[in-house]
Design a protein around this motif. Structure first.
Motif, short mmCIF file in Angstrom:
data_model
loop_
_atom_site.label_atom_id
_atom_site.label_comp_id
_atom_site.label_asym_id
_atom_site.label_seq_id
_atom_site.Cartn_x
_atom_site.Cartn_y
_atom_site.Cartn_z
N ASP A 158 -2.14 -10.37 7.35
CA ASP A 158 -3.02 -11.10 6.84
C ASP A 158 -2.96 -11.08 5.04
O ASP A 158 -3.42 -12.13 4.49
N ALA A 159 -3.11 -9.74 4.56
CA ALA A 159 -2.86 -9.12 3.45
C ALA A 159 -2.25 -8.68 2.76
O ALA A 159 -1.57 -7.51 3.58
N VAL A 160 -1.48 -8.95 1.94
CA VAL A 160 -0.47 -7.19 1.28
C VAL A 160 -0.71 -6.76 0.23
O VAL A 160 -0.85 -7.65 -0.83
N ASP A 204 2.39 -15.96 -0.92
CA ASP A 204 2.18 -17.66 -0.30
C ASP A 204 2.55 -18.43 -0.08
O ASP A 204 1.26 -19.20 1.20
N GLU A 205 3.93 -18.55 -0.05
CA GLU A 205 4.38 -19.30 0.86
C GLU A 205 3.90 -19.33 2.12
O GLU A 205 4.52 -19.72 3.46
N ASN A 260 6.44 -7.79 -9.61
CA ASN A 260 7.14 -9.10 -9.56
C ASN A 260 6.69 -10.07 -8.58
O ASN A 260 5.67 -10.11 -8.10
N PRO A 261 6.72 -10.86 -9.63
CA PRO A 261 5.96 -13.17 -9.02
C PRO A 261 6.27 -13.02 -8.48
O PRO A 261 5.96 -13.34 -7.42
N PHE A 299 -1.67 -12.50 -1.11
CA PHE A 299 -1.13 -11.13 -2.06
C PHE A 299 -2.37 -10.41 -2.73
O PHE A 299 -3.89 -11.51 -3.28
N ILE A 300 -2.92 -9.55 -2.71
CA ILE A 300 -4.52 -8.58 -3.21
C ILE A 300 -3.68 -8.02 -4.79
O ILE A 300 -3.20 -7.12 -4.77
N GLY A 301 -4.15 -9.08 -5.44
CA GLY A 301 -3.13 -8.64 -6.97
C GLY A 301 -3.10 -10.37 -8.07
O GLY A 301 -3.73 -10.88 -7.18
#
Length: 97
Positions: A38-40, A58-59, A50-51, A64-66
């Motif tokens: 569900d999240a990283v 998201d895609e 790294n953007p 993303f936890i950050g």
């Protein structure tokens, strides 16, 4: 570590010959998809800077936890981040760039 013990699940990113596995967005996202994450949370280091990682997650519909990819992009560059800070009237150390 507390962040690992607090997680529902923890998966190590498989190693590679160049030891850049924790910076490899493709490996991290494949692992997240394979385990139906569900999240990283990327931890500290290259992946967390790294953007492409938050954008790719998201895609895929994975949180993303950050910071956002835009924040990483803008603040990851020393000159750009200084200009942003100065425009917000944040005191900055002089630079010779």
């Amino acid at each position: 570590a507390m962040h690992i013990n607090s997680a529902d699940a923890f998966f190590e990113v498989p190693g590679g010959p160049n030891f850049n596995n924790y910076a490899n967005v493709n490996v991290i996202t494949r692992l997240a998809v394979a385990h139906k994450a569900d999240a990283v949370w990327p931890g500290w280091g290259h992946a967390s800077e790294n953007p492409a990682l938050p954008r790719t997650l998201d895609e895929l519909g994975i949180v993303f936890i950050g910071p956002t990819d835009r924040s990483m992009f803008l603040l990851g560059d020393k000159i750009a981040s200084t200009i942003i800070a100065q425009s917000a009237q944040v005191p900055c150390v002089e630079w010779s760039g």
